[in-house]
Design a protein around this motif. Structure first.
Motif, short mmCIF file in Angstrom:
data_model
loop_
_atom_site.label_atom_id
_atom_site.label_comp_id
_atom_site.label_asym_id
_atom_site.label_seq_id
_atom_site.Cartn_x
_atom_site.Cartn_y
_atom_site.Cartn_z
N ASP A 82 -7.01 -1.91 7.91
CA ASP A 82 -5.92 -2.78 7.44
C ASP A 82 -5.21 -2.18 6.23
OD1 ASP A 82 -6.54 -4.56 9.43
OD2 ASP A 82 -7.64 -5.96 8.14
N HIS A 83 -5.98 -1.55 5.32
CA HIS A 83 -5.38 -0.91 4.14
C HIS A 83 -4.43 0.21 4.56
CE1 HIS A 83 -7.42 -3.12 1.10
NE2 HIS A 83 -8.62 -2.63 1.33
N ARG B 27 3.10 0.87 6.39
CA ARG B 27 4.17 -0.09 6.66
C ARG B 27 4.95 -0.48 5.40
NH1 ARG B 27 1.14 -3.48 8.79
NH2 ARG B 27 0.80 -4.84 7.01
N ASN B 28 4.21 -0.83 4.33
CA ASN B 28 4.86 -1.38 3.14
C ASN B 28 5.35 -0.32 2.16
OD1 ASN B 28 4.16 -3.81 4.24
ND2 ASN B 28 2.57 -4.32 2.77
N ARG B 29 4.72 0.85 2.17
CA ARG B 29 5.07 1.88 1.20
C ARG B 29 5.74 3.10 1.82
NH1 ARG B 29 1.25 1.81 -4.03
NH2 ARG B 29 1.07 -0.46 -4.23
N LEU C 121 -5.18 -3.14 -4.85
CA LEU C 121 -4.72 -2.77 -3.52
C LEU C 121 -5.89 -2.53 -2.56
CD1 LEU C 121 -2.14 -1.94 -1.86
CD2 LEU C 121 -2.66 0.41 -2.54
N ARG D 85 -2.88 0.68 7.48
CA ARG D 85 -1.69 0.14 8.14
C ARG D 85 -0.71 -0.40 7.11
NH1 ARG D 85 -0.10 1.79 12.48
NH2 ARG D 85 1.19 -0.08 12.61
N MET D 86 -1.24 -1.09 6.10
CA MET D 86 -0.40 -1.67 5.06
C MET D 86 0.31 -0.59 4.26
SD MET D 86 -0.43 -2.20 1.53
CE MET D 86 -2.16 -2.08 1.12
N LEU D 87 -0.41 0.48 3.90
CA LEU D 87 0.18 1.56 3.11
C LEU D 87 1.33 2.23 3.87
CD1 LEU D 87 -3.07 3.18 1.68
CD2 LEU D 87 -1.27 2.06 0.34
N GLY E 90 5.97 6.40 7.07
CA GLY E 90 5.74 5.07 7.60
C GLY E 90 4.89 4.99 8.84
#
Length: 305
Positions: A173-174, A180-182, A119, A176-178, A30
């Motif tokens: 942004d991709h 945080r979300n995954r 994605l 950070r999203m990976l 994370g």
């Protein structure tokens, strides 16, 4: 959520020269971990050892608890990586490239391919030939390729190299999203320190093959005295006065006057000193240090770049 990547006393010797010297750090699920260092410090060599492209001379690397040296296939199955530039078949479409790579891993369905395409934001162009892609689109296709098998660790060496500001922001942004979300552990090596400051949770600095420091980005940047800029007339004279009455403080000139590292509590005494010497003070503001400022300070302290 626990360590996904663990480097334990890792060393690499090439032609009798120790390139990596007793390197130890961990990367958590994370988080985006920034791996920084001057050219030739050993960043790419370390990444190549993590993904198994070169052997480890001493120590070990664990991926999800599996040893790279003893259980290579079990360890590396959790890793997605782009080392330097993503290489694609330019005469094929982006989609056909992904189909080709999907054949190397069991269980990658068409639905999974479509998921990673969406994605990374390539849905509208995925059927076009790669030779028509911009550099940013090729980077995003490489990112899609590295995500096909749902890795727990994503390793990117200079992922924003050559991208325009919009492309850099997209990749940031991709990632950070990976994370945080995954719950993915993301390791990024880059020279763009301003981007690393915005992208990363922690940073590790390597120099001459040795680990200099690992800290949270916010702690690393803020772990210094506050730097204040005093907008003042006759700045050369003011510089001399401060140096005389406040010895040991490294005051310097700035575009508007002088810069001085002091605590907030010392500011009234500074103002009293300068106003008592008939200087006109037009303003005082805190000057924030950037990751680049701190990186250059730390690496220069530990040895010349």
């Amino acid at each position: 959520m626990g360590s996904i990547v663990e480097l334990k006393n890792v060393s690499k010797v090439i032609k009798g020269r120790k390139i990596i010297d007793n390197l130890s750090f961990n990367v958590e699920a994370g988080e985006v971990f920034g791996f920084l260092g001057p050219n030739g410090a050993g960043k790419t060599t370390t990444i190549r050892m993590i993904v198994g492209l070169i052997n480890i001379s001493a120590g070990d690397i664990l991926i999800s608890g599996k040893s790279i040296t003893k259980e290579f296939e079990k360890a590396v199955q959790h890793v997605g990586a782009i080392v330097e530039n993503p290489e694609m078949y330019k005469f094929l479409s982006g989609y056909d490239n992904l189909v080709h790579y999907a054949r190397m891993t069991r269980g990658v369905s068409k639905e999974k391919i479509n998921e990673v395409v969406e994605l990374v934001g390539l849905t509208d162009r995925i059927r076009d030939k790669v030779k028509t892609y911009s550099l940013g689109m090729r980077q995003r296709l490489g990112l899609a390729q590295s995500l096909l098998h749902d890795p727990k660790v994503l390793i990117l060496d200079e992922p924003t190299n050559g991208l325009d500001p919009a492309g850099i922001r997209e990749i940031r942004d991709h990632l950070r999203m990976l994370a945080r979300n995954r719950g993915m552990a993301v390791i990024v090596s880059s020279h763009l320190l301003s981007e690393m400051e915005m992208m990363c949770d922690r940073i590790g600095i390597i120099q001459q093959g040795k680990l200099v420091d690992v800290q949270l980005v916010k702690d690393f940047v803020n772990n210094t005295e506050k730097l204040y800029e005093v907008e003042i007339d006759r700045s050369d004279e003011a510089l001399s006065v401060v140096r005389e009455y406040m010895p040991g403080i490294e005051v310097s000139k700035s575009a508007a006057g002088i810069e001085i590292p002091v605590t907030k509590e010392q500011i009234p005494a500074l103002v009293k000193l300068l106003s008592g010497q008939d200087f006109s003070i037009y303003g005082i503001k805190e000057v924030s240090k950037t990751l680049e400022d701190r990186f250059l300070e730390v690496t220069n302290e530990k040895g010349e770049l």
